[in-house]
Scaffold this motif. Structure first.
Motif, PDB file in Angstrom:
ATOM      1  N   PRO A 141       0.808  -1.232   0.000  1.00  0.00           N
ATOM      2  CA  PRO A 141       0.000   0.000   0.000  1.00  0.00           C
ATOM      3  C   PRO A 141       0.836   1.274   0.000  1.00  0.00           C
ATOM      4  CG  PRO A 141      -0.105  -1.131   2.133  1.00  0.00           C
ATOM      5  CD  PRO A 141       0.538  -2.074   1.180  1.00  0.00           C
ATOM      6  N   GLU A 142       2.089   1.185   0.451  1.00  0.00           N
ATOM      7  CA  GLU A 142       2.941   2.378   0.443  1.00  0.00           C
ATOM      8  C   GLU A 142       3.265   2.830  -0.978  1.00  0.00           C
ATOM      9  OE1 GLU A 142       5.856  -1.146   1.114  1.00  0.00           O
ATOM     10  OE2 GLU A 142       3.726  -0.663   1.376  1.00  0.00           O
ATOM     11  N   TYR A 143       3.085   1.928  -1.939  1.00  0.00           N
ATOM     12  CA  TYR A 143       3.341   2.275  -3.337  1.00  0.00           C
ATOM     13  C   TYR A 143       2.063   2.293  -4.176  1.00  0.00           C
ATOM     14  CZ  TYR A 143       8.321   1.704  -2.399  1.00  0.00           C
ATOM     15  OH  TYR A 143       9.609   1.854  -1.909  1.00  0.00           O
ATOM     16  N   LYS A 144       0.914   2.295  -3.508  1.00  0.00           N
ATOM     17  CA  LYS A 144      -0.355   2.235  -4.232  1.00  0.00           C
ATOM     18  C   LYS A 144      -0.479   3.358  -5.257  1.00  0.00           C
ATOM     19  CE  LYS A 144      -4.075   3.938  -2.480  1.00  0.00           C
ATOM     20  NZ  LYS A 144      -5.258   4.212  -1.655  1.00  0.00           N
ATOM     21  N   ASP A 145      -0.204   4.583  -4.856  1.00  0.00           N
ATOM     22  CA  ASP A 145      -0.352   5.717  -5.768  1.00  0.00           C
ATOM     23  C   ASP A 145       0.598   5.607  -6.956  1.00  0.00           C
ATOM     24  OD1 ASP A 145      -2.304   6.727  -4.128  1.00  0.00           O
ATOM     25  OD2 ASP A 145      -1.006   8.188  -3.140  1.00  0.00           O
ATOM     26  N   ALA A 146       1.793   5.109  -6.698  1.00  0.00           N
ATOM     27  CA  ALA A 146       2.761   4.939  -7.787  1.00  0.00           C
ATOM     28  C   ALA A 146       2.278   3.877  -8.773  1.00  0.00           C
ATOM     29  CB  ALA A 146       4.124   4.555  -7.223  1.00  0.00           C
ATOM     30  N   VAL A 147       1.728   2.770  -8.249  1.00  0.00           N
ATOM     31  CA  VAL A 147       1.241   1.707  -9.123  1.00  0.00           C
ATOM     32  C   VAL A 147       0.040   2.195  -9.936  1.00  0.00           C
ATOM     33  CG1 VAL A 147       0.220  -0.597  -9.198  1.00  0.00           C
ATOM     34  CG2 VAL A 147       2.111  -0.127  -7.630  1.00  0.00           C
ATOM     35  N   ILE A 148      -0.867   2.926  -9.292  1.00  0.00           N
ATOM     36  CA  ILE A 148      -2.027   3.463 -10.009  1.00  0.00           C
ATOM     37  C   ILE A 148      -1.564   4.426 -11.106  1.00  0.00           C
ATOM     38  CG2 ILE A 148      -4.045   4.956  -9.813  1.00  0.00           C
ATOM     39  CD1 ILE A 148      -4.522   2.130  -8.815  1.00  0.00           C
ATOM     40  N   THR A 149      -0.570   5.227 -10.811  1.00  0.00           N
ATOM     41  CA  THR A 149      -0.006   6.113 -11.836  1.00  0.00           C
ATOM     42  C   THR A 149       0.521   5.305 -13.002  1.00  0.00           C
ATOM     43  OG1 THR A 149       0.571   7.814 -10.212  1.00  0.00           O
ATOM     44  CG2 THR A 149       1.758   7.862 -12.310  1.00  0.00           C
ATOM     45  N   ARG A 150       1.217   4.203 -12.701  1.00  0.00           N
ATOM     46  CA  ARG A 150       1.732   3.318 -13.749  1.00  0.00           C
ATOM     47  C   ARG A 150       0.600   2.757 -14.590  1.00  0.00           C
ATOM     48  NH1 ARG A 150       5.853   1.941 -16.803  1.00  0.00           N
ATOM     49  NH2 ARG A 150       7.124   2.606 -15.044  1.00  0.00           N
ATOM     50  N   ILE A 151      -0.468   2.289 -13.939  1.00  0.00           N
ATOM     51  CA  ILE A 151      -1.597   1.705 -14.663  1.00  0.00           C
ATOM     52  C   ILE A 151      -2.232   2.738 -15.590  1.00  0.00           C
ATOM     53  CG2 ILE A 151      -3.928   0.767 -14.391  1.00  0.00           C
ATOM     54  CD1 ILE A 151      -2.880  -0.580 -11.790  1.00  0.00           C
ATOM     55  N   LYS A 152      -2.408   3.950 -15.075  1.00  0.00           N
ATOM     56  CA  LYS A 152      -3.003   5.012 -15.901  1.00  0.00           C
ATOM     57  C   LYS A 152      -2.061   5.379 -17.048  1.00  0.00           C
ATOM     58  CE  LYS A 152      -5.865   7.053 -12.274  1.00  0.00           C
ATOM     59  NZ  LYS A 152      -6.076   8.245 -11.399  1.00  0.00           N
ATOM     60  N   ARG A 153      -0.781   5.412 -16.746  1.00  0.00           N
ATOM     61  CA  ARG A 153       0.217   5.730 -17.778  1.00  0.00           C
ATOM     62  C   ARG A 153       0.183   4.710 -18.900  1.00  0.00           C
ATOM     63  NH1 ARG A 153       5.371   4.085 -18.976  1.00  0.00           N
ATOM     64  NH2 ARG A 153       6.859   5.648 -19.673  1.00  0.00           N
ATOM     65  N   ASP A 154      -0.106   3.457 -18.554  1.00  0.00           N
ATOM     66  CA  ASP A 154      -0.120   2.391 -19.545  1.00  0.00           C
ATOM     67  C   ASP A 154      -1.505   2.180 -20.169  1.00  0.00           C
ATOM     68  OD1 ASP A 154       2.558   1.941 -19.328  1.00  0.00           O
ATOM     69  OD2 ASP A 154       2.385   0.341 -17.865  1.00  0.00           O
ATOM     70  N   ARG A 155      -2.423   3.089 -19.923  1.00  0.00           N
ATOM     71  CA  ARG A 155      -3.702   3.185 -20.639  1.00  0.00           C
ATOM     72  C   ARG A 155      -4.509   1.890 -20.602  1.00  0.00           C
ATOM     73  NH1 ARG A 155      -0.723   5.116 -26.012  1.00  0.00           N
ATOM     74  NH2 ARG A 155       0.414   3.267 -25.384  1.00  0.00           N
ATOM     75  N   LEU A 156      -4.704   1.364 -19.408  1.00  0.00           N
ATOM     76  CA  LEU A 156      -5.414   0.093 -19.267  1.00  0.00           C
ATOM     77  C   LEU A 156      -6.829   0.173 -19.837  1.00  0.00           C
ATOM     78  CD1 LEU A 156      -5.163  -2.773 -18.079  1.00  0.00           C
ATOM     79  CD2 LEU A 156      -6.133  -1.899 -15.972  1.00  0.00           C
ATOM     80  N   HIS A 157      -7.550   1.245 -19.520  1.00  0.00           N
ATOM     81  CA  HIS A 157      -8.936   1.353 -19.980  1.00  0.00           C
ATOM     82  C   HIS A 157      -8.998   1.484 -21.506  1.00  0.00           C
ATOM     83  CE1 HIS A 157     -10.146   1.604 -15.841  1.00  0.00           C
ATOM     84  NE2 HIS A 157      -9.389   2.678 -15.638  1.00  0.00           N
ATOM     85  N   THR A 158      -8.066   2.248 -22.069  1.00  0.00           N
ATOM     86  CA  THR A 158      -8.029   2.389 -23.527  1.00  0.00           C
ATOM     87  C   THR A 158      -7.745   1.054 -24.188  1.00  0.00           C
ATOM     88  OG1 THR A 158      -7.222   4.657 -23.330  1.00  0.00           O
ATOM     89  CG2 THR A 158      -6.893   3.571 -25.440  1.00  0.00           C
ATOM     90  N   ARG A 159      -6.808   0.310 -23.630  1.00  0.00           N
ATOM     91  CA  ARG A 159      -6.458  -0.993 -24.196  1.00  0.00           C
ATOM     92  C   ARG A 159      -7.634  -1.968 -24.118  1.00  0.00           C
ATOM     93  NH1 ARG A 159      -0.358  -1.785 -24.129  1.00  0.00           N
ATOM     94  NH2 ARG A 159       0.506   0.122 -23.268  1.00  0.00           N
ATOM     95  N   LEU A 160      -8.428  -1.886 -23.023  1.00  0.00           N
ATOM     96  CA  LEU A 160      -9.594  -2.759 -22.899  1.00  0.00           C
ATOM     97  C   LEU A 160     -10.631  -2.427 -23.970  1.00  0.00           C
ATOM     98  CD1 LEU A 160     -11.107  -4.979 -21.458  1.00  0.00           C
ATOM     99  CD2 LEU A 160     -11.950  -3.271 -19.822  1.00  0.00           C
ATOM    100  N   ASP A 161     -10.847  -1.154 -24.220  1.00  0.00           N
ATOM    101  CA  ASP A 161     -11.773  -0.748 -25.279  1.00  0.00           C
ATOM    102  C   ASP A 161     -11.311  -1.267 -26.636  1.00  0.00           C
ATOM    103  OD1 ASP A 161     -13.394   0.568 -23.495  1.00  0.00           O
ATOM    104  OD2 ASP A 161     -12.516   2.549 -23.866  1.00  0.00           O
ATOM    105  N   ILE A 162     -10.002  -1.196 -26.867  1.00  0.00           N
ATOM    106  CA  ILE A 162      -9.442  -1.664 -28.136  1.00  0.00           C
ATOM    107  C   ILE A 162      -9.642  -3.167 -28.281  1.00  0.00           C
ATOM    108  CG2 ILE A 162      -7.257  -2.046 -29.347  1.00  0.00           C
ATOM    109  CD1 ILE A 162      -6.371   0.708 -28.223  1.00  0.00           C
ATOM    110  N   LEU A 163      -9.428  -3.912 -27.196  1.00  0.00           N
ATOM    111  CA  LEU A 163      -9.636  -5.357 -27.256  1.00  0.00           C
ATOM    112  C   LEU A 163     -11.095  -5.683 -27.541  1.00  0.00           C
ATOM    113  CD1 LEU A 163      -7.344  -6.630 -24.369  1.00  0.00           C
ATOM    114  CD2 LEU A 163      -7.169  -7.250 -26.782  1.00  0.00           C
ATOM    115  N   ASP A 164     -12.023  -4.924 -26.945  1.00  0.00           N
ATOM    116  CA  ASP A 164     -13.439  -5.123 -27.223  1.00  0.00           C
ATOM    117  C   ASP A 164     -13.725  -4.956 -28.713  1.00  0.00           C
ATOM    118  OD1 ASP A 164     -14.203  -5.706 -24.645  1.00  0.00           O
ATOM    119  OD2 ASP A 164     -14.707  -3.630 -24.141  1.00  0.00           O
ATOM    120  N   LYS A 165     -13.173  -3.902 -29.294  1.00  0.00           N
ATOM    121  CA  LYS A 165     -13.395  -3.645 -30.723  1.00  0.00           C
ATOM    122  C   LYS A 165     -12.758  -4.731 -31.589  1.00  0.00           C
ATOM    123  CE  LYS A 165     -13.640   1.350 -30.016  1.00  0.00           C
ATOM    124  NZ  LYS A 165     -12.948   2.653 -30.195  1.00  0.00           N
TER     125      LYS A 165
END
Length: 266
Positions: free
Chosen positions: A229-253
């Motif tokens: 949990p001490e690195y939670k914000d850093a990991v979330i930043t990484r996830i957002k940086r790597d565009r997880l939601h965008t990639r999921l939309d692309i996989l759907d298409k």
């Protein structure tokens, strides 16, 4: 023994001799390191070339049944004896003959040593210098998540292993180990030459399955938010940086249409 150099291989016969020679020509005493060469069921003459080096008693050759680079590296870890583990792909090579000795002399018990490298992209040469930041910034922002860009202390790795038969398999492995780091340092000069060649994982066509592999690797990082949990914000930043939601939309298409026109996001 100071170092175990873990080298996975699949059909890279034309590069193996240069790669292994770059290790055996090191000035560091050979009792201080071992090479574990893991052949992942190559169909070329990789094993024949590697076997030429067996007269060097610090080489171990192992074979796997198509486990991918991650599975091959796991076997290397499990059979290694060194205090520190270095991962070197079989189409890459050490930057010069003294670099392993320099790395050895710089280590003072750190968990990770960050390694610079030279990128040879089809003959275009670039020296990559890793920015000296704290671990939080590394987790959140570093471009260099590949495991060959780090020298890992065995005790840091512990029971952490790579996923098998998946592209980009070192993302979660590297970030998991970064979350465990207590001490670290940098080797200032390039440690190895990363050679980008045709038909490697990083240059082959991005298929729908490969896209899914990327998504799985990124989504697995949510686990780290709860475990560290001490690195939670850093990991979330990484996830957002790597565009997880965008990639999921692309996989759907991609699943809906069957059209693969989204390589730039993967």
């Amino acid at each position: 023994m100071k170092f175990s150099i873990v080298m996975p291989n699949y059909n890279k016969a034309e590069y193996i001799e240069e790669s292994l020679s770059s290790i055996y020509n090191q000035t560091l005493d050979k009792s201080e390191y071992e090479i574990i060469f893991i052949d992942d069921s190559s169909t070329d003459n990789s094993l024949e070339i590697a076997n030429k080096f067996l007269n060097n008693n610090n080489l171990t050759i192992l074979q796997t049944d198509r486990k991918g680079a991650g599975g091959a590296r796991n076997i290397g870890i499990d059979n290694s004896k060194g205090e520190y583990i270095v991962f070197l792909d079989s189409d890459d090579f050490l930057a010069n003959n003294t670099i392993l000795e320099k790395l050895s002399s710089q280590i003072n018990g750190e968990d990770i040593i960050f390694l610079n490298f030279i990128k040879d992209k089809f003959g275009e040469i670039t020296t990559i210098i890793d920015e000296k930041t704290d671990i939080y910034q590394k987790i959140a922002h570093t471009k260099w998540l590949g495991c060959p860009t780090k020298c890992f202390k065995r005790s840091l790795i512990g029971d952490t292993r790579f996923v098998e038969n998946r592209r980009y398999e070192d993302v979660s492995f590297t970030l998991t180990n970064l979350c465990k780091v207590k001490s670290y340092t940098y080797l200032d000069e390039p440690f190895f030459v990363y050679r980008k060649v045709q038909n490697s994982n990083t240059t082959s066509e991005i298929s729908g399955i490969a896209m899914t592999d990327v998504f799985l690797e990124i989504s697995s990082l949510y686990y780290l938010c709860f475990k560290y949990p001490e690195y939670k914000d850093a990991v979330i930043t990484r996830i957002k940086r790597d565009r997880l939601h965008t990639r999921l939309d692309i996989l759907d298409k991609l699943v809906d249409t069957g059209e693969n026109t989204f390589n730039e996001y993967f």
